[in-house]
Design an enzyme around this catalytic site. Structure first.
Site, PDB file in Angstrom:
ATOM      1  N   LYS A   1     -63.609 -20.124  38.563  1.00  0.00           N
ATOM      2  CA  LYS A   1     -63.335 -21.043  37.455  1.00  0.00           C
ATOM      3  C   LYS A   1     -62.703 -22.372  37.928  1.00  0.00           C
ATOM      4  O   LYS A   1     -62.990 -23.430  37.358  1.00  0.00           O
ATOM      5  CB  LYS A   1     -62.451 -20.370  36.396  1.00  0.00           C
ATOM      6  CG  LYS A   1     -63.193 -19.274  35.623  1.00  0.00           C
ATOM      7  CD  LYS A   1     -62.353 -18.713  34.491  1.00  0.00           C
ATOM      8  CE  LYS A   1     -63.098 -17.602  33.755  1.00  0.00           C
ATOM      9  NZ  LYS A   1     -62.335 -17.038  32.643  1.00  0.00           N
TER      10      LYS A   1
ATOM     11  N   TYR B   1     -61.183  -6.211  26.862  1.00  0.00           N
ATOM     12  CA  TYR B   1     -62.139  -5.676  25.873  1.00  0.00           C
ATOM     13  C   TYR B   1     -62.775  -4.361  26.315  1.00  0.00           C
ATOM     14  O   TYR B   1     -63.585  -3.797  25.573  1.00  0.00           O
ATOM     15  CB  TYR B   1     -63.233  -6.707  25.555  1.00  0.00           C
ATOM     16  CG  TYR B   1     -63.936  -7.230  26.780  1.00  0.00           C
ATOM     17  CD1 TYR B   1     -64.951  -6.502  27.382  1.00  0.00           C
ATOM     18  CD2 TYR B   1     -63.567  -8.441  27.345  1.00  0.00           C
ATOM     19  CE1 TYR B   1     -65.572  -6.965  28.515  1.00  0.00           C
ATOM     20  CE2 TYR B   1     -64.187  -8.920  28.491  1.00  0.00           C
ATOM     21  CZ  TYR B   1     -65.181  -8.175  29.062  1.00  0.00           C
ATOM     22  OH  TYR B   1     -65.784  -8.624  30.195  1.00  0.00           O
TER      23      TYR B   1
END
Ligand code: NAP
Length: 287
Positions: free
Chosen positions: A70, A229
């Site tokens: 990133k 998640y």
């Protein structure tokens, strides 16, 4: 069916095999009737620049970027959106007329997830555990969304201190505090907090029995948002539910980052519901 006219959006990272993105994004791309598909590539850190230039040369529309790329994604960009500029990290690269435009959509995904759950961050006291890539980004986003204060906890305290100093300098914001991730400090601070966000990887598969916040720190006045998640219901969310707190899982945030990728690359809005459903099915299938 993939044919010679098919265009691609790709997701790159290392590791990448666990990524939900191809499955959930392809469901939406098919439903939109496009001849565009999403494909995943494992790209090693040292190959990042070559991979991005190669993707451009191949006519790939854009790249979704995950760990460990990133920051490199922000560095390689010709232009950056506001959050990518602030955080120095981008999770989406769009190839536009020979240039690379970098976006950070993690903050958008988190804000939308809170909004969907009926939670308005404005004026709220927020605590975030985790000052890695996601925690740093959420610290900035919660301040931009008008939190009245943000407490940032991290196992390695220096990282939280660095993010807090950066946030103060870049946003001229004073009510942001760094803490080491310790039981007593959590217990004391969380008494007055209204929104708690887990941005560590603690509790993620295969370590489902772990939690970043002991149950005795939780209370029914909290909204607890876990950006992990997998599993869908982490131990933190289960224990938060048990004390009567409102809980939000990490799936919507993931889906919103996929929604933004399709919007940016194709100027089309895919179905959030379809992607969320597909993601939940896939997570259940994997368990
Ligand atoms: P990262 O940059 O590697 O940061 C990891 C964070 O977890 C750091 O704060 C690290 O603390 C902390 N941590 C790891 N193991 C720990 C432990 N045993 N005890 C306490 N703290 C621990 O990763 P990231 O990109 O920020 O991602 C963090 C999590 O968020 C991952 O599970 C990722 O899957 C999830 N995520 C979800 C979404 C979504 O869309 N739902 C988006 C982004 C990320 P130290 O600094 O002390 O090492």
């Amino acid at each position: 069916m993939i044919n010679a006219s098919t265009k691609f959006i790709a997701v790159i990272g290392d590791p990448i095999e666990h990524s939900m993105t191809p499955v959930i994004q392809n469901a939406a791309l098919e439903a939109l009737g496009t001849n565009v598909r999403n494909i995943a590539f494992r790209v090693r850190r040292e190959d990042f620049d070559k991979a991005v230039r190669g993707a451009m040369a191949l006519g790939i529309l854009g790249l979704m970027v995950t760990i460990p790329h990133k920051e490199a994604a922000a560095s390689i960009s010709d232009e950056l959106d506001w959050l990518a500029q602030l955080t120095g990290s981008a999770n989406l690269l769009h190839f536009r007329d020979g240039t690379i435009v970098g976006y950070n959509t993690d903050g958008y995904g988190a804000s939308q997830s809170l909004k969907d759950a009926g939670v308005d961050v404005k004026g709220k006291r927020v605590a975030i555990v985790g000052a890695g890539g996601a925690g740093r980004c959420l610290c900035f986003q919660m301040l931009l969304d008008g939190a009245s204060c943000v407490h940032l906890f991290n196992r390695t305290a220096e990282k939280a201190i660095r993010v807090v100093e950066e946030a103060k300098a870049k946003l001229s914001y004073e009510n942001v505090y760094a803490h080491e991730l310790k039981h007593e400090a959590l217990k004391e601070v969380l008494k007055d907090v209204e929104i708690l966000i887990n941005a560590t990887s603690v509790g993620m598969h295969p370590n489902e029995n772990e939690t970043p916040v002991p149950a005795d720190c939780l209370h029914d006045g909290l909204v607890v948002f876990d950006i992990v998640y997998n599993p869908l219901e982490t131990r933190l969310l289960r224990e938060a539910k048990e004390v009567g707190a409102k809980v939000i899982d990490g799936v919507s945030m993931l889906v919103y980052t996929n929604v933004r990728a399709v919007e940016v690359c194709l100027k089309l809005t895919p179905s959030f519901e379809l992607m969320r459903q597909r993601c939940i099915e896939e997570l259940r299938r994997k368990i």
